[in-house]
Design a protein around this motif. Structure first.
Motif, PDB file in Angstrom:
ATOM      1  N   ILE A  47       0.742  -1.174   0.140  1.00 23.09           N
ATOM      2  CA  ILE A  47      -0.127   0.040   0.021  1.00 23.09           C
ATOM      3  C   ILE A  47       0.866   1.309  -0.027  1.00 23.09           C
ATOM      4  N   ALA A  48       1.966   1.293   0.503  1.00 20.47           N
ATOM      5  CA  ALA A  48       2.914   2.439   0.474  1.00 20.47           C
ATOM      6  C   ALA A  48       4.428   2.118   0.254  1.00 20.47           C
ATOM      7  N   ALA A  49       5.293   2.886  -0.044  1.00 23.02           N
ATOM      8  CA  ALA A  49       6.804   2.734  -0.302  1.00 23.02           C
ATOM      9  C   ALA A  49       7.355   4.024  -0.391  1.00 23.02           C
ATOM     10  N   LEU A  50       8.561   4.146   0.293  1.00 16.29           N
ATOM     11  CA  LEU A  50       9.323   5.274   0.108  1.00 16.29           C
ATOM     12  C   LEU A  50      10.623   4.917  -0.204  1.00 16.29           C
ATOM     13  N   THR A  51      11.094   5.383  -1.529  1.00 18.38           N
ATOM     14  CA  THR A  51      12.244   4.982  -1.961  1.00 18.38           C
ATOM     15  C   THR A  51      13.366   6.088  -1.867  1.00 18.38           C
ATOM     16  N   GLU A  52      14.445   5.466  -1.635  1.00 18.97           N
ATOM     17  CA  GLU A  52      15.807   6.505  -1.228  1.00 18.97           C
ATOM     18  C   GLU A  52      15.392   7.632  -0.477  1.00 18.97           C
ATOM     19  N   PHE A  53      14.436   7.449   0.379  1.00 14.90           N
ATOM     20  CA  PHE A  53      14.007   8.365   1.388  1.00 14.90           C
ATOM     21  C   PHE A  53      13.558   9.842   0.549  1.00 14.90           C
ATOM     22  N   THR A  54      13.169   9.514  -0.679  1.00 13.11           N
ATOM     23  CA  THR A  54      12.678  10.791  -1.622  1.00 13.11           C
ATOM     24  C   THR A  54      11.296  10.796  -1.902  1.00 13.11           C
ATOM     25  N   ASN A  55      11.102   9.455  -2.738  1.00 16.21           N
ATOM     26  CA  ASN A  55       9.962   9.324  -3.509  1.00 16.21           C
ATOM     27  C   ASN A  55       8.953   8.234  -2.914  1.00 16.21           C
ATOM     28  N   THR A  56       7.672   8.709  -2.696  1.00 15.16           N
ATOM     29  CA  THR A  56       6.850   7.995  -2.135  1.00 15.16           C
ATOM     30  C   THR A  56       5.667   7.452  -3.332  1.00 15.16           C
ATOM     31  N   GLY A  57       5.091   6.461  -2.903  1.00 16.14           N
ATOM     32  CA  GLY A  57       4.099   5.776  -3.911  1.00 16.14           C
ATOM     33  C   GLY A  57       3.223   5.143  -3.078  1.00 16.14           C
TER      34      GLY A  57
END
Length: 114
Positions: A47-57
């Motif tokens: 349901i949610a992910a934060l990539t490289e502490f910058t991009n959220t989905g």
């Protein structure tokens, strides 16, 4: 690396909860942080992910209602959940990816009911 999830509980429809996921280990080496959930009789859902502490989905089912935030000083990820619905009832699991390894928290129950 260990993840400790907390903050679940019983809330009325329309209410809010904030989940926490504290990471014991090399926080700055994490490439992805996020949340899955699993409702009774269903498959686990990302349901949610934060990539490289910058991009959220976010999954469409939670977009605009749920949000990830980070407290790097506390090695903790938060998951603010607003406008909760009965269909949000599930066990919520946090996870962290470091390289090719995925680590999981133990799950925390969220129940939305009047």
């Amino acid at each position: 690396v260990q993840l400790q999830a907390s903050g679940g509980g019983l809330v009325q429809p329309g209410g809010s909860l904030r989940l926490s996921c504290r990471v014991s280990g090399p926080f700055d080496t994490i490439t992805v942080l996020g949340w899955w959930r699993q409702a009774p009789g269903t498959q686990r859902e990302l349901i949610a992910a934060l990539t490289e502490f910058t991009n959220t989905g976010y999954a469409d089912s939670v977009k605009g209602r749920f949000a990830i935030s980070i407290d790097r000083a506390a090695n903790t990820m938060y998951f603010q959940m607003n406008s909760l619905k009965p269909e949000d009832t599930a066990i919520y699991y946090c996870y962290a990816d470091i390289g090719h390894q995925r680590y999981w928290g133990q799950g925390t129950q969220v129940t939305v009911s009047s």
